[in-house]
Design an enzyme around this catalytic site. Structure first.
Site, PDB file in Angstrom:
ATOM      1  N   GLY A 190       0.865  -1.251   0.247  1.00  0.00           N
ATOM      2  CA  GLY A 190       0.109   0.006  -0.112  1.00  0.00           C
ATOM      3  C   GLY A 190       0.827   1.163  -0.004  1.00  0.00           C
ATOM      4  O   GLY A 190       0.741   2.139  -0.890  1.00  0.00           O
ATOM      5  N   ASN A 209       9.332   5.109   4.696  1.00  0.00           N
ATOM      6  CA  ASN A 209      10.739   5.462   4.805  1.00  0.00           C
ATOM      7  C   ASN A 209      10.790   6.998   5.081  1.00  0.00           C
ATOM      8  O   ASN A 209       9.911   7.690   4.932  1.00  0.00           O
ATOM      9  CB  ASN A 209      11.192   5.815   3.240  1.00  0.00           C
ATOM     10  CG  ASN A 209      10.967   4.594   2.273  1.00  0.00           C
ATOM     11  OD1 ASN A 209      11.385   3.434   2.688  1.00  0.00           O
ATOM     12  ND2 ASN A 209       9.993   4.802   1.204  1.00  0.00           N
ATOM     13  N   GLU A 267       1.170   5.679   7.640  1.00  0.00           N
ATOM     14  CA  GLU A 267       2.445   5.883   7.102  1.00  0.00           C
ATOM     15  C   GLU A 267       3.251   7.123   8.090  1.00  0.00           C
ATOM     16  O   GLU A 267       4.234   7.162   8.392  1.00  0.00           O
ATOM     17  CB  GLU A 267       2.796   6.138   5.720  1.00  0.00           C
ATOM     18  CG  GLU A 267       2.226   5.035   4.960  1.00  0.00           C
ATOM     19  CD  GLU A 267       2.584   3.499   5.026  1.00  0.00           C
ATOM     20  OE1 GLU A 267       3.730   3.533   5.772  1.00  0.00           O
ATOM     21  OE2 GLU A 267       1.687   2.643   5.003  1.00  0.00           O
ATOM     22  N   HIS A 279       4.048   6.212  11.529  1.00  0.00           N
ATOM     23  CA  HIS A 279       5.334   5.449  11.673  1.00  0.00           C
ATOM     24  C   HIS A 279       6.457   6.278  11.965  1.00  0.00           C
ATOM     25  O   HIS A 279       7.561   5.673  12.472  1.00  0.00           O
ATOM     26  CB  HIS A 279       5.637   4.563  10.279  1.00  0.00           C
ATOM     27  CG  HIS A 279       4.817   3.080  10.205  1.00  0.00           C
ATOM     28  ND1 HIS A 279       4.954   2.245  11.150  1.00  0.00           N
ATOM     29  CD2 HIS A 279       4.319   2.713   9.088  1.00  0.00           C
ATOM     30  CE1 HIS A 279       4.431   1.219  10.744  1.00  0.00           C
ATOM     31  NE2 HIS A 279       3.909   1.246   9.578  1.00  0.00           N
TER      32      HIS A 279
END
Ligand SMILES: [Zn+2]
Length: 881
Positions: A267, A271, A304, A307
């Site tokens: 998905g 990074n 994301e 994260h």
């Protein structure tokens, strides 16, 4: 193919790395087929133990040169293979290693490491992709500070990006090339490395953090698609603020970038500072994206971003700890969505998804603990169990401790482990430390697979005014775990009086904190006192524990709960339970050729919900959907006939459409909102209810129902309504379906994400001709086996969501999917293995289908040169449990 047979990796074998890498400087010269990567690593021994050889990981690498402390290494002092670089006598002191490798991004079809998505260069390094770029200690507990210089022809890649902050850029004098240098000051594991090069458009914005720092936000997309990024950008800013308010977490670099690419195995990827996204989770406009797409973008962008703290600043010690970042971050994104939209609707949607994917996984041969202890191929452990059950485990910690201790434990985790590669034990210890609670038994949620079954027997004593609940728990055996120990199960509950109000809860003479009882034994009794009348029991409110509940409840009581429970989850659950009971019995009737039963009680419960003006439309829409085919099959457990399941479910939906026709038609009209499309939760909820009504009115096969759907298809001014109408039409073999599919393709041929929907809807048609249709679609000019989204849309949806046609009794569905997997495997093993997991429930099928599925699985297993990914899935799917 790897050159060696992979050995299993075991949690118990973990030991710290022999070597540390302090800094990694990469110099990457992009070229379509011959990209050179010069890496300079500062390496030092990790401890003063026995001298160890330096063994760096690689994967399909070609070494061009190697230097140690500036001098070329003599050939006899190292061994370089495509998947390993060994220096037997590495100096037992800090030194510098320079490695030059050469890569072919264009022909990297695995989409791991550096590859090209269309013309764009991008990377995917989680879990073990960095070793496809350079030789490295490619494990998450080796954290280094990265500096990345990228150069390229200006014409090929006008935009050059990497993690961190931009420190230099410019033209290379006398050439048509340019360069950029990025520096990321935060030490990170190699799986979080990223670089991107391409000709990309962008949208910029900014965000002021809680300590008044300005952060530049940029979303990069294919040129021409900039106007489809607004919702993603808005979601990002809301996520950044929410993490500050809810968890006190602030963003830490000067810039945060998102790049949307068209070919991506997953998905999205978190990074550091440079998230790379499947463009499906970035691009949206009212005429190309559905409400579901908008919600998906909001959730994935937030996930994301979150994260950055749970995954990047604090990462995993090893891949067994994957749930440490994923389960926790899924929990965080679910909470974000609950706060942004509707808590009840989010919870019900999450549990539905959990039951369809994780409960099914937990009940079959691929069952594994939230933290596995052994893997052959880590790519196969990005599962519903690690992600979704992992999130449920974090949610239970909050339920057991309460909100304040939970926040204190999270705060402690962030301060104690910032900059570290942590373990699940370290995470849970933070909650033990702040609350003083012994969490050792709770740890079984991480180590024991299988969905616990809780049986509760209530008993009211009117003379003693007491209510007694006898509860037993069983965790079923799963592969490698025949015997289980009792779990800690927090069950939120309510006792409801005849007037619909909750009674005060007194357990052993004391008020029950947070209304939660805790199971810790195989069987336990709870006695509530001062209970003035026989109550209705509302158990596992809000789905406080991810368990299967067995409760001897009368239909009358379920109807009462559906109408009166103040816990919206259990109102929804009561209707589901009524429907499930009926469906299971109707499946048995269908197999013996009888006519389905009707249940007036269920119809009354639905009636009460449809006519409750206080309920939000999205909630009503969820209540109108009976349990899914996967759910019903899982509840039946063995000897499952998917045709009978489908038929029972369809007939129940038709009965609902018939019985409530007038009300549904009225709601359809009332939920039709005039004016321009808005993606907000309230408007989306109205459309969800409207389209649920549309479908139930058509499933009766009434001409008016089909005409209404065709009308909506033609007149819709947004993709949500158009897709919903097409989805309804797709279930009816009529000329309107043919016309709508043809029109849809012509209207959106240029738009890959919309055409994915066109493929998916055809793959899910529950008719015997579908397999031929899907086969023909693999030869359609718009189909490409190089694009994971397209594969998932056509083959993935057919295998995972079309229960009757994948499970055809002649086995042709199995053979088709297996053949596709075998063809795809050499090119993209990760996506191939995902498709293969569609066989995970084969043992629960009736005999004929079970035999066909097994024959297909054995045929695949016998193929030479399977990738480790597919081999692992097939071997585990076939293994005797
Ligand atoms: Zn994640």
């Amino acid at each position: 193919m790897r050159t060696e047979e992979p050995r299993p990796v075991r949690l118990e074998d973990y030991r710290p790395p022999d070597w540390r890498i302090g800094t990694a400087e990469l110099d990457v010269a992009l070229h379509p087929t011959a990209t050179t990567v010069r890496t300079r690593l500062s390496i030092s021994p990790n401890s003063a133990g026995a001298p160890a050889p330096l063994v760096l990981d690689g994967d399909e690498l070609t070494l061009r040169s190697i230097r140690l402390d500036g001098k070329p290494l003599p050939p006899e002092s190292f061994v370089a293979t495509p998947d390993r670089l060994t220096i037997a006598q590495a100096p037992q002191r800090p030194f510098e290693l320079e490695i030059e490798t050469v890569l072919d991004p264009t022909n990297n079809t695995k989409l791991m490491g550096l590859y090209r998505a269309g013309a764009t260069y991008c990377t995917q390094c989680e879990a073990e992709g960095f070793r496809r770029i350079t030789y490295f200690l490619d494990r998450p507990d080796v954290m280094a500070v990265y500096t990345t210089r990228i150069e390229a022809e200006k014409q090929d890649a006008g935009v050059l990006l990497a993690n961190g902050n931009l420190v230099a850029c410019g033209d290379i004098a006398g050439t048509s090339r340019h360069f950029a240098v990025w520096h990321d000051p935060f030490p990170k594991p190699s799986y979080l490395f990223a670089l991107v090069g391409g000709n990309l458009g962008c949208v910029k914005d900014s965000f002021t953090t809680m300590s008044r720092r300005d952060v530049t936000l940029v979303i990069y997309v294919e040129p021409g698609k900039e106007d489809r990024c607004a919702y993603a950008m808005d979601s990002l800013k809301r996520a950044m603020r929410w993490d500050e308010v809810t968890f006190g977490r602030e963003y830490d670099l000067d810039i945060f970038m998102i790049v949307a690419v068209s070919a991506f195995n997953m998905g999205a990827m978190e990074n550091k500072g440079l998230n790379v996204f499947n463009d499906k989770y970035v691009l949206a406009s009212p005429t190309t994206a559905t409400d579901g797409d908008y919600a998906g973008i909001e959730a994935v962008i937030a996930h994301e971003y979150f994260h950055n703290w749970t995954g990047d600043r604090i990462t995993c010690r090893d891949w067994f700890q994957l749930c440490l970042k994923e389960g926790l971050t899924v929990f965080r994104d679910q909470e974000f969505t609950a706060d942004q939209r509707s808590r009840a609707v989010e919870r019900i949607s999450d549990v539905r998804e959990l039951r369809v994917s994780q409960f099914v996984e937990d009940a079959g041969p691929l069952a594994h603990p939230v933290r596995p202890t052994l893997y052959h191929e880590i790519n196969n452990f990005y599962t519903a169990t690690v992600y979704q059950k992992g999130a449920e485990v974090v949610r239970m910690i909050k339920t057991l401790l309460g909100a304040e201790f939970f926040r204190a434990g999270m705060d402690l985790y962030f301060t104690r482990h910032d900059g570290q590669a942590a373990t699940v034990e370290e995470f849970v210890q933070c909650f033990a430390d702040v609350s003083g609670r012994d969490m050792s038994q709770f740890m079984r949620w991480y180590s024991q697979a299988g969905t616990p079954e809780i049986t509760a027997t209530p008993q009211y004593d009117s003379a003693a005014r007491s209510f007694r609940l006898d509860v037993t728990q069983i965790v079923p055996p799963t592969p490698g775990q025949p015997n289980k120990a009792p779990m800690v199960v927090p069950l939120a509950l309510g006792l409801i009086g005849h007037n619909g109000d909750d009674m005060p809860l007194q357990l052993d003479g004391r008020p029950l904190p947070r209304g939660v009882i805790e199971l810790t034994q195989p069987s336990q009794s709870f006695v509530f006192s001062n209970v003035p009348e026989r109550p209705a029991l509302s158990l596992n409110r809000g789905f406080s524990a991810p368990v299967k509940l067995v409760l001897p409840v009368e239909a009358d009581e379920l109807r009462f709960l559906a109408a009166h429970d103040r816990d919206p989850f259990n109102r929804w659950q009561a209707v589901q339970t009524l429907a499930m009971t009926l469906l299971k019995s109707n499946v048995a009737i269908a197999r013996s050729g009888g006519a389905p039963r009707l249940d007036q009680g269920l119809m009354d419960a639905i009636d009460a919900i449809l006519n409750d003006a206080a309920l939000e439309p999205a909630f009503i829409a969820l209540t109108l959907a009976p349990p899914s085919e996967a759910d019903i099959a899982r509840e039946i457990g063995s000897d499952v006939d998917p045709d009978a399941v489908y038929s029972a479910r369809r007939k129940l939906r038709a009965a609902i459409g018939q019985r409530h026709g007038a009300t549904l038609a009225d709601i359809y009209e009332r939920m039709t909102t005039p004016g321009a499309y808005r993606p907000d939760a309230q408007s989306a909820g109205r459309r969800a209810l409207k389209n649920a009504c549309l479908d139930l009115l058509a499933v009766t096969e009434s001409a008016a129902g089909i005409a209404r759907a065709f009308d909506q298809y033609r007149n819709a001014d947004n993709m949500t309504d158009r897709m919903a109408a097409l989805e309804t039409l797709a279930a009816h073999d009529r000329p309107e379906r043919t016309a709508a599919f043809a029109d849809f393709y012509t209207s959106y041929a240029e738009d890959a994400l919309v055409i994915d929907k066109w493929f998916a809807l055809q793959a899910v048609i529950p008719e015997p001709t579908t397999l031929d249709r899907v086969r023909a679609l693999t030869r359609h000019p718009a189909f490409s086996a190089a694009n994971p989204n397209r594969i998932r849309a056509l083959i993935g949806v057919f295998a995972q969501a079309n229960h009757t046609q994948f499970n055809r009794s002649d086995g042709a569905g199995y053979d088709f999917v297996a053949n596709f997997v075998l063809e795809l495997d050499p090119k993209n093993p990760q996506v191939a293995a995902r498709l293969m997991s569609a066989f995970r429930s084969w043992r629960a099928l009736e005999a004929r289908r079970r035999e066909r599925a097994e024959a297909t699985l054995r045929r695949v297993a016998a193929m030479p040169a399977l990738s480790p990914d597919v081999h692992d899935i097939v071997a585990r799917t076939l293994a005797d449990s």
